[in-house]
Design a protein around this motif. Structure first.
Motif, PDB file in Angstrom:
ATOM      1  N   ALA A 268      29.207  37.117  38.118  1.00  0.00           N
ATOM      2  CA  ALA A 268      29.359  38.561  38.320  1.00  0.00           C
ATOM      3  C   ALA A 268      30.831  38.843  38.549  1.00  0.00           C
ATOM      4  O   ALA A 268      31.484  38.142  39.327  1.00  0.00           O
ATOM      5  CB  ALA A 268      28.525  39.044  39.498  1.00  0.00           C
ATOM      6  N   ARG A 269      31.323  39.862  37.882  1.00  0.00           N
ATOM      7  CA  ARG A 269      32.734  40.229  37.998  1.00  0.00           C
ATOM      8  C   ARG A 269      32.872  41.657  38.508  1.00  0.00           C
ATOM      9  O   ARG A 269      32.086  42.532  38.150  1.00  0.00           O
ATOM     10  CB  ARG A 269      33.453  40.077  36.654  1.00  0.00           C
ATOM     11  CG  ARG A 269      33.552  38.628  36.214  1.00  0.00           C
ATOM     12  CD  ARG A 269      34.221  38.454  34.854  1.00  0.00           C
ATOM     13  NE  ARG A 269      34.267  37.038  34.528  1.00  0.00           N
ATOM     14  CZ  ARG A 269      35.258  36.228  34.861  1.00  0.00           C
ATOM     15  NH1 ARG A 269      36.319  36.719  35.487  1.00  0.00           N
ATOM     16  NH2 ARG A 269      35.223  34.945  34.557  1.00  0.00           N
ATOM     17  N   CYS A 270      33.887  41.844  39.315  1.00  0.00           N
ATOM     18  CA  CYS A 270      34.265  43.171  39.797  1.00  0.00           C
ATOM     19  C   CYS A 270      35.348  43.697  38.856  1.00  0.00           C
ATOM     20  O   CYS A 270      36.326  42.982  38.571  1.00  0.00           O
ATOM     21  CB  CYS A 270      34.783  43.068  41.228  1.00  0.00           C
ATOM     22  SG  CYS A 270      35.286  44.637  41.955  1.00  0.00           S
ATOM     23  N   VAL A 271      35.189  44.927  38.370  1.00  0.00           N
ATOM     24  CA  VAL A 271      36.099  45.492  37.371  1.00  0.00           C
ATOM     25  C   VAL A 271      36.545  46.875  37.822  1.00  0.00           C
ATOM     26  O   VAL A 271      35.733  47.665  38.331  1.00  0.00           O
ATOM     27  CB  VAL A 271      35.412  45.608  35.994  1.00  0.00           C
ATOM     28  CG1 VAL A 271      36.412  46.042  34.928  1.00  0.00           C
ATOM     29  CG2 VAL A 271      34.755  44.295  35.600  1.00  0.00           C
ATOM     30  N   TRP A 272      37.828  47.191  37.638  1.00  0.00           N
ATOM     31  CA  TRP A 272      38.330  48.524  37.957  1.00  0.00           C
ATOM     32  C   TRP A 272      39.498  48.833  37.037  1.00  0.00           C
ATOM     33  O   TRP A 272      40.047  47.969  36.358  1.00  0.00           O
ATOM     34  CB  TRP A 272      38.736  48.618  39.427  1.00  0.00           C
ATOM     35  CG  TRP A 272      39.859  47.728  39.855  1.00  0.00           C
ATOM     36  CD1 TRP A 272      41.177  48.051  39.948  1.00  0.00           C
ATOM     37  CD2 TRP A 272      39.771  46.341  40.246  1.00  0.00           C
ATOM     38  NE1 TRP A 272      41.908  46.974  40.380  1.00  0.00           N
ATOM     39  CE2 TRP A 272      41.075  45.921  40.578  1.00  0.00           C
ATOM     40  CE3 TRP A 272      38.710  45.435  40.350  1.00  0.00           C
ATOM     41  CZ2 TRP A 272      41.339  44.617  40.998  1.00  0.00           C
ATOM     42  CZ3 TRP A 272      38.978  44.145  40.776  1.00  0.00           C
ATOM     43  CH2 TRP A 272      40.277  43.749  41.092  1.00  0.00           C
ATOM     44  N   ARG A 273      39.893  50.090  37.003  1.00  0.00           N
ATOM     45  CA  ARG A 273      40.964  50.540  36.117  1.00  0.00           C
ATOM     46  C   ARG A 273      42.330  50.095  36.613  1.00  0.00           C
ATOM     47  O   ARG A 273      42.577  50.039  37.820  1.00  0.00           O
ATOM     48  CB  ARG A 273      40.974  52.072  36.022  1.00  0.00           C
ATOM     49  CG  ARG A 273      39.845  52.658  35.201  1.00  0.00           C
ATOM     50  CD  ARG A 273      39.815  54.178  35.326  1.00  0.00           C
ATOM     51  NE  ARG A 273      41.062  54.777  34.908  1.00  0.00           N
ATOM     52  CZ  ARG A 273      41.344  55.115  33.652  1.00  0.00           C
ATOM     53  NH1 ARG A 273      40.460  54.873  32.695  1.00  0.00           N
ATOM     54  NH2 ARG A 273      42.482  55.677  33.339  1.00  0.00           N
ATOM     55  N   GLU A 274      43.218  49.793  35.668  1.00  0.00           N
ATOM     56  CA  GLU A 274      44.608  49.564  36.031  1.00  0.00           C
ATOM     57  C   GLU A 274      45.227  50.883  36.460  1.00  0.00           C
ATOM     58  O   GLU A 274      44.795  51.957  36.054  1.00  0.00           O
ATOM     59  CB  GLU A 274      45.391  49.010  34.832  1.00  0.00           C
ATOM     60  CG  GLU A 274      45.043  47.580  34.467  1.00  0.00           C
ATOM     61  CD  GLU A 274      45.904  47.061  33.332  1.00  0.00           C
ATOM     62  OE1 GLU A 274      46.458  47.898  32.586  1.00  0.00           O
ATOM     63  OE2 GLU A 274      46.019  45.837  33.189  1.00  0.00           O
ATOM     64  N   GLY A 275      46.254  50.794  37.281  1.00  0.00           N
ATOM     65  CA  GLY A 275      46.933  52.011  37.706  1.00  0.00           C
ATOM     66  C   GLY A 275      47.388  51.906  39.144  1.00  0.00           C
ATOM     67  O   GLY A 275      47.260  50.861  39.788  1.00  0.00           O
ATOM     68  N   PRO A 276      47.916  53.021  39.678  1.00  0.00           N
ATOM     69  CA  PRO A 276      48.401  53.024  41.071  1.00  0.00           C
ATOM     70  C   PRO A 276      47.276  52.681  42.033  1.00  0.00           C
ATOM     71  O   PRO A 276      46.103  52.935  41.769  1.00  0.00           O
ATOM     72  CB  PRO A 276      48.889  54.471  41.269  1.00  0.00           C
ATOM     73  CG  PRO A 276      49.099  55.011  39.893  1.00  0.00           C
ATOM     74  CD  PRO A 276      48.107  54.319  39.012  1.00  0.00           C
TER      75      PRO A 276
END
Length: 326
Positions: A268-276
């Motif tokens: 299972a992987r945690c994923v989020w958007r790049e950015g500040p």
């Protein structure tokens, strides 16, 4: 018209004395007099009647008094809200997840996060991995939990946990009393499996486990959720290979047995958007990190150190660090 002018006006309207109002505002009297004249010019009306003996509100001043108080209160509330959002104490968090995360510590992490951030509005969406990645890219989710390592550009990800696959059998199955099962012993059995369109990674991993054991599974039923897989098995509709976490579904009629000599693992992987850095997301990732050790003790990861290190590494990569609370 400036907020400073309104603040001076409200204090003077309450004191009705320039000297006392100036002392309360910690300024001298001349700047207060100038600010009141500027406010009257801006409003286009006289707000105070002044003479050597008294200061009184005019009808226009009385009308402005309540509105000025309300505006100052709203400005203060807006500033507090902005500060809370910047510190991760308020705002929203949109979380996507695959169903198996309900048995991998996600509810516990959410409870921890909500206890520490009661003003944050959390919304959950159960989606398959591909749906989550699409919504993350289109800024419809803030964070997701997926079963794939194929993460497109523009998204950050970290391995959250790794666990073995186990055999899921009907309670009355001929192999149900064995302590462990070799995959080859499932040759010829009807299989319940994720549809390839829903989770190509899992589909391919399970087929690869069977291929390594020298057979191709007889795919009888294809579904969209792990709980559906276990539910069909519990009703005698076939057998399945599932992540170890599905033991905690506690569905009567299904038993789980370790697989012999299988190296492939469910991830299972945690994923989020790049950015500040996003302070709300930061707080949630910290809650997941804090929960990782307990999850690891329940065999949701190879070890507490690996589980914690995975999310900590991702947090460091993103430039996220714990904030000091005053």
């Amino acid at each position: 018209m400036e907020l400073r002018h309104l603040r001076y006006f409200v204090v003077l309207s309450e004191e009705l004395h320039f000297g006392r109002a100036a002392a309360r505002l910690a300024i001298s009297q001349p700047p207060l007099s100038v600010a009141i004249r500027q406010l009257e010019e801006s409003v286009g009306a006289q707000l105070f009647e002044r003479n050597s003996k008294a200061v009184r509100l005019t009808p226009a001043g009385q009308a402005l008094q309540q509105s000025a108080r309300r505006l100052l209160r709203q400005a203060e509330e807006a500033a507090l809200e902005a500060r809370d959002i910047s510190q991760g104490l308020a705002g929203r968090l949109r979380v996507g997840f695959v169903g198996a995360m309900l048995y991998r510590g996600l509810p516990q992490a959410l409870r921890r996060f909500q206890a520490q951030h009661p003003a944050v509005r959390v919304t959950l969406s159960e989606l398959n991995s591909a749906e989550q990645l699409g919504q993350l890219l289109h800024d419809q989710l803030d964070v997701g939990f997926v079963h794939t390592h194929r993460v497109p550009a523009g998204l950050r990800h970290a391995l959250l946990l790794s666990e073995p696959f186990v055999a899921c059998l009907p309670a009355e199955h001929r192999l149900a009393r064995r302590r462990s099962i070799a995959p080859a012993q499932l040759r010829g059995e009807p299989f319940v499996l994720f549809a390839r369109s829903v989770s190509p990674d899992y589909y391919e991993r399970i087929l690869a486990i069977c291929a390594d054991a020298g057979f191709r599974p007889e795919l009888r039923h294809e579904v969209r959720h792990w709980l559906s897989v276990v539910s069909l098995v519990s009703q005698g509709m076939g057998v399945a290979l599932v992540p170890d976490a599905m033991r905690r579904a506690l569905l009567r009629g299904a038993v789980f047995r370790p697989l012999e000599s299988v190296a492939s693992r469910s991830e299972a992987r945690c994923v989020w958007r790049e950015g500040p850095a996003n302070a709300v997301l930061e707080g949630f990732l910290q809650a997941m990190q804090a929960n990782a050790s307990a999850a690891a003790r329940l065999s949701l990861a190879a070890s507490p150190e690996q589980a914690q290190a995975a999310v900590r590494h991702a947090i460091d990569e993103q430039g996220i660090h714990p904030r000091k609370r005053l």
